[in-house]
Design a protein around this motif. Structure first.
Motif, PDB file in Angstrom:
ATOM      1  N   ASP A 197       0.825  -1.211   0.000  1.00 54.34           N
ATOM      2  CA  ASP A 197       0.000   0.000   0.000  1.00 54.34           C
ATOM      3  C   ASP A 197       0.859   1.261   0.000  1.00 54.34           C
ATOM      4  O   ASP A 197       0.333   2.360  -0.079  1.00 54.34           O
ATOM      5  CB  ASP A 197      -0.910   0.007   1.237  1.00 54.34           C
ATOM      6  CG  ASP A 197      -1.956  -1.099   1.176  1.00 54.34           C
ATOM      7  OD1 ASP A 197      -2.360  -1.464   0.044  1.00 54.34           O
ATOM      8  OD2 ASP A 197      -2.359  -1.583   2.240  1.00 54.34           O
ATOM      9  N   GLN A 198       2.162   1.108   0.120  1.00 47.71           N
ATOM     10  CA  GLN A 198       3.039   2.273   0.174  1.00 47.71           C
ATOM     11  C   GLN A 198       3.174   2.891  -1.213  1.00 47.71           C
ATOM     12  O   GLN A 198       3.429   2.210  -2.198  1.00 47.71           O
ATOM     13  CB  GLN A 198       4.407   1.876   0.725  1.00 47.71           C
ATOM     14  CG  GLN A 198       4.367   1.455   2.194  1.00 47.71           C
ATOM     15  CD  GLN A 198       5.681   0.866   2.660  1.00 47.71           C
ATOM     16  OE1 GLN A 198       6.380   0.209   1.904  1.00 47.71           O
ATOM     17  NE2 GLN A 198       6.016   1.092   3.923  1.00 47.71           N
ATOM     18  N   LYS A 199       2.992   4.219  -1.263  1.00 47.51           N
ATOM     19  CA  LYS A 199       3.063   4.947  -2.524  1.00 47.51           C
ATOM     20  C   LYS A 199       4.310   5.826  -2.627  1.00 47.51           C
ATOM     21  O   LYS A 199       4.778   6.128  -3.720  1.00 47.51           O
ATOM     22  CB  LYS A 199       1.826   5.850  -2.674  1.00 47.51           C
ATOM     23  CG  LYS A 199       0.515   5.118  -2.753  1.00 47.51           C
ATOM     24  CD  LYS A 199       0.278   4.532  -4.129  1.00 47.51           C
ATOM     25  CE  LYS A 199      -0.064   5.597  -5.140  1.00 47.51           C
ATOM     26  NZ  LYS A 199      -0.423   5.026  -6.461  1.00 47.51           N
ATOM     27  N   PHE A 200       4.819   6.266  -1.454  1.00 48.35           N
ATOM     28  CA  PHE A 200       5.920   7.216  -1.432  1.00 48.35           C
ATOM     29  C   PHE A 200       7.109   6.698  -0.647  1.00 48.35           C
ATOM     30  O   PHE A 200       6.942   6.106   0.415  1.00 48.35           O
ATOM     31  CB  PHE A 200       5.483   8.545  -0.801  1.00 48.35           C
ATOM     32  CG  PHE A 200       4.527   9.348  -1.625  1.00 48.35           C
ATOM     33  CD1 PHE A 200       4.982  10.253  -2.568  1.00 48.35           C
ATOM     34  CD2 PHE A 200       3.161   9.199  -1.456  1.00 48.35           C
ATOM     35  CE1 PHE A 200       4.101  11.001  -3.321  1.00 48.35           C
ATOM     36  CE2 PHE A 200       2.264   9.944  -2.209  1.00 48.35           C
ATOM     37  CZ  PHE A 200       2.741  10.848  -3.145  1.00 48.35           C
ATOM     38  N   SER A 201       8.299   6.949  -1.174  1.00 50.00           N
ATOM     39  CA  SER A 201       9.535   6.792  -0.405  1.00 50.00           C
ATOM     40  C   SER A 201      10.104   8.187  -0.179  1.00 50.00           C
ATOM     41  O   SER A 201      10.155   8.998  -1.109  1.00 50.00           O
ATOM     42  CB  SER A 201      10.554   5.940  -1.169  1.00 50.00           C
ATOM     43  OG  SER A 201      10.091   4.628  -1.357  1.00 50.00           O
ATOM     44  N   ILE A 202      10.525   8.462   1.054  1.00 49.35           N
ATOM     45  CA  ILE A 202      11.228   9.706   1.356  1.00 49.35           C
ATOM     46  C   ILE A 202      12.703   9.361   1.522  1.00 49.35           C
ATOM     47  O   ILE A 202      13.063   8.546   2.385  1.00 49.35           O
ATOM     48  CB  ILE A 202      10.690  10.378   2.626  1.00 49.35           C
ATOM     49  CG1 ILE A 202       9.222  10.769   2.431  1.00 49.35           C
ATOM     50  CG2 ILE A 202      11.523  11.604   2.980  1.00 49.35           C
ATOM     51  CD1 ILE A 202       8.579  11.398   3.665  1.00 49.35           C
ATOM     52  N   LEU A 203      13.548   9.931   0.681  1.00 56.22           N
ATOM     53  CA  LEU A 203      14.968   9.586   0.629  1.00 56.22           C
ATOM     54  C   LEU A 203      15.814  10.757   1.122  1.00 56.22           C
ATOM     55  O   LEU A 203      15.647  11.890   0.663  1.00 56.22           O
ATOM     56  CB  LEU A 203      15.370   9.236  -0.806  1.00 56.22           C
ATOM     57  CG  LEU A 203      14.482   8.225  -1.550  1.00 56.22           C
ATOM     58  CD1 LEU A 203      14.992   8.016  -2.966  1.00 56.22           C
ATOM     59  CD2 LEU A 203      14.409   6.907  -0.797  1.00 56.22           C
ATOM     60  N   ILE A 204      16.745  10.458   2.041  1.00 60.80           N
ATOM     61  CA  ILE A 204      17.616  11.490   2.602  1.00 60.80           C
ATOM     62  C   ILE A 204      19.038  10.959   2.670  1.00 60.80           C
ATOM     63  O   ILE A 204      19.278   9.858   3.175  1.00 60.80           O
ATOM     64  CB  ILE A 204      17.171  11.905   4.023  1.00 60.80           C
ATOM     65  CG1 ILE A 204      15.720  12.406   4.018  1.00 60.80           C
ATOM     66  CG2 ILE A 204      18.101  12.972   4.592  1.00 60.80           C
ATOM     67  CD1 ILE A 204      15.166  12.685   5.406  1.00 60.80           C
ATOM     68  N   THR A 205      19.976  11.737   2.151  1.00 62.53           N
ATOM     69  CA  THR A 205      21.397  11.434   2.310  1.00 62.53           C
ATOM     70  C   THR A 205      21.974  12.380   3.349  1.00 62.53           C
ATOM     71  O   THR A 205      21.686  13.583   3.326  1.00 62.53           O
ATOM     72  CB  THR A 205      22.153  11.616   0.975  1.00 62.53           C
ATOM     73  OG1 THR A 205      21.642  10.706   0.021  1.00 62.53           O
ATOM     74  CG2 THR A 205      23.629  11.369   1.159  1.00 62.53           C
ATOM     75  N   THR A 206      22.805  11.861   4.245  1.00 62.57           N
ATOM     76  CA  THR A 206      23.361  12.714   5.295  1.00 62.57           C
ATOM     77  C   THR A 206      24.796  12.317   5.609  1.00 62.57           C
ATOM     78  O   THR A 206      25.191  11.162   5.422  1.00 62.57           O
ATOM     79  CB  THR A 206      22.499  12.629   6.577  1.00 62.57           C
ATOM     80  OG1 THR A 206      22.914  13.642   7.504  1.00 62.57           O
ATOM     81  CG2 THR A 206      22.608  11.258   7.230  1.00 62.57           C
ATOM     82  N   LYS A 219       1.113   5.224   6.750  1.00 59.74           N
ATOM     83  CA  LYS A 219       1.202   3.847   6.270  1.00 59.74           C
ATOM     84  C   LYS A 219       1.584   3.764   4.793  1.00 59.74           C
ATOM     85  O   LYS A 219       2.052   2.711   4.329  1.00 59.74           O
ATOM     86  CB  LYS A 219      -0.136   3.120   6.504  1.00 59.74           C
ATOM     87  CG  LYS A 219      -0.487   2.944   7.975  1.00 59.74           C
ATOM     88  CD  LYS A 219      -1.740   2.129   8.128  1.00 59.74           C
ATOM     89  CE  LYS A 219      -2.119   1.953   9.600  1.00 59.74           C
ATOM     90  NZ  LYS A 219      -1.056   1.252  10.363  1.00 59.74           N
ATOM     91  N   ASP A 220       1.373   4.847   4.060  1.00 61.26           N
ATOM     92  CA  ASP A 220       1.699   4.823   2.630  1.00 61.26           C
ATOM     93  C   ASP A 220       3.085   5.386   2.344  1.00 61.26           C
ATOM     94  O   ASP A 220       3.429   5.673   1.203  1.00 61.26           O
ATOM     95  CB  ASP A 220       0.652   5.591   1.822  1.00 61.26           C
ATOM     96  CG  ASP A 220       0.522   7.055   2.235  1.00 61.26           C
ATOM     97  OD1 ASP A 220       1.047   7.421   3.308  1.00 61.26           O
ATOM     98  OD2 ASP A 220      -0.101   7.833   1.483  1.00 61.26           O
ATOM     99  N   VAL A 221       3.898   5.538   3.400  1.00 65.93           N
ATOM    100  CA  VAL A 221       5.230   6.136   3.260  1.00 65.93           C
ATOM    101  C   VAL A 221       6.295   5.222   3.859  1.00 65.93           C
ATOM    102  O   VAL A 221       6.107   4.648   4.931  1.00 65.93           O
ATOM    103  CB  VAL A 221       5.291   7.515   3.961  1.00 65.93           C
ATOM    104  CG1 VAL A 221       6.720   8.051   3.982  1.00 65.93           C
ATOM    105  CG2 VAL A 221       4.372   8.512   3.264  1.00 65.93           C
ATOM    106  N   VAL A 222       7.424   5.119   3.166  1.00 65.46           N
ATOM    107  CA  VAL A 222       8.612   4.488   3.726  1.00 65.46           C
ATOM    108  C   VAL A 222       9.735   5.512   3.647  1.00 65.46           C
ATOM    109  O   VAL A 222       9.878   6.215   2.639  1.00 65.46           O
ATOM    110  CB  VAL A 222       8.992   3.199   2.965  1.00 65.46           C
ATOM    111  CG1 VAL A 222       9.208   3.460   1.482  1.00 65.46           C
ATOM    112  CG2 VAL A 222      10.225   2.559   3.571  1.00 65.46           C
ATOM    113  N   CYS A 223      10.502   5.640   4.711  1.00 62.22           N
ATOM    114  CA  CYS A 223      11.619   6.585   4.745  1.00 62.22           C
ATOM    115  C   CYS A 223      12.927   5.804   4.747  1.00 62.22           C
ATOM    116  O   CYS A 223      13.106   4.871   5.539  1.00 62.22           O
ATOM    117  CB  CYS A 223      11.536   7.477   5.981  1.00 62.22           C
ATOM    118  SG  CYS A 223      12.863   8.722   6.084  1.00 62.22           S
ATOM    119  N   VAL A 224      13.837   6.190   3.850  1.00 67.91           N
ATOM    120  CA  VAL A 224      15.138   5.537   3.753  1.00 67.91           C
ATOM    121  C   VAL A 224      16.221   6.606   3.845  1.00 67.91           C
ATOM    122  O   VAL A 224      16.187   7.614   3.135  1.00 67.91           O
ATOM    123  CB  VAL A 224      15.301   4.756   2.423  1.00 67.91           C
ATOM    124  CG1 VAL A 224      16.557   3.893   2.477  1.00 67.91           C
ATOM    125  CG2 VAL A 224      14.073   3.923   2.117  1.00 67.91           C
TER     126      VAL A 224
END
Length: 302
Positions: A3-12, A33-38
């Motif tokens: 059901d996940q539609k979005f990935s939030i991607l961050i480089t640090t 619930k529709d977001v995964v953060c990497v």
């Protein structure tokens, strides 16, 4: 099917205080619930990994044992995406607009040829007082790395970012390749991002020379990778002249050092340029230049 539609991607890398602030600002998105953060920790030594593992166990964390650079890290992140859309933000940037995901998803659904959405970005330590813009969405030449959204179908249709650029220029590299593949880049002013950077203060920082070197060389790489051959000499001459006119002739000898080093980098990378060139035809070049320029800075409207 997820059901996940979005990935939030961050480089640090070694900017824990900035990252802590950003994650606090976008926590309501991470919890959806529709977001995964990497997050990619590019060899930090300031406790970044421990903080994420302890305070945000729901975040998917990847690490580079030693620093490999921003472009390499973005490629790693994008290779892991399984959602339809991927939002890329810097570790010192956060959304000002409430509920941005609905606006982004709706825009993509209404614009099937749009492969990437460029967000409206305010560059400043503090959020702008006036947040509303009268601008309308439109197709543009490119985007900025601190805030944009990929339709992953478009990302998979072009080459990865060139990791040998190290820093700067990867957005333009992607923009030219998207244009060649008939994908469009659209500016979406409805969604505002605050990039917490004091642009004017950068000149006084110790990394001014290396930043300028990388900025110059990436621009020159792009000339040789994508421009019609007959246009390159004029573009190179003008670029060099403006650097001398605006910087070197006014006593900025750090800029002279950056120019010399960037020219060396250009010569050194000729084999890579020859391998990866994907030149625009003259007709394509003219069409590309008729598009509105990339929206980099938004000035608040009073």
């Amino acid at each position: 099917m997820t059901d996940q539609k979005f990935s939030i991607l961050i480089t640090t890398k070694n900017r824990l205080s900035d990252l802590v602030f950003t994650l606090g600002k976008i926590q309501y998105l991470i919890e959806r619930k529709d977001v995964v953060c990497v997050i990619c920790d590019d060899g930090s030594t300031d406790g970044t990994t421990s903080f994420i593992q302890t305070q945000y166990p729901e975040i998917q964390l990847i690490q580079n044992a030693k620093s490999r650079g921003l472009v390499y890290s973005r490629n790693r992140l994008l290779s892991l995406v399984t959602t339809e859309f991927a939002i890329s933000i810097d570790d010192d940037a956060h959304f000002v607009t409430e509920n941005p995901l609905e606006s982004i998803r709706n825009y993509f659904e209404k614009n099937a040829n749009c492969g990437l959405v460029a967000l409206r970005v305010f560059w400043g330590i503090e959020e702008p007082f006036f947040k509303i813009s009268n601008e309308k969405p439109n197709q543009v030449q490119g985007f900025v790395g601190c805030g944009h959204v990929w339709r992953m179908k478009a990302w998979r249709d072009i080459p990865d970012y060139p990791s040998w650029f190290i820093f700067y220029g990867e957005e333009e590299f992607a923009s030219f390749n998207l244009f060649k593949k008939k994908w469009e880049i659209h500016y979406l002013p409805e969604v505002l991002l605050n990039h917490r950077v004091d642009v004017k203060a950068r000149r006084d920082k110790s990394d001014y020379t290396i930043r300028l070197r990388r900025s110059l060389r990436s621009g020159w790489y792009l000339f040789f990778l994508f421009y019609p051959v007959g246009i390159i000499p004029r573009k190179m001459t003008y670029s060099l002249w403006m650097q001398f006119k605006l910087k070197v002739f006014k006593g900025d000898f750090r800029a002279l050092q950056a120019i010399i080093l960037a020219l060396f980098d250009l010569v050194w990378n000729i084999p890579r340029i020859m391998k990866n060139s994907n030149r625009l035809t003259k007709k394509e070049y003219e069409a590309y230049n008729q598009l509105p320029e990339t929206k980099i800075y938004w000035q608040q409207e009073k």
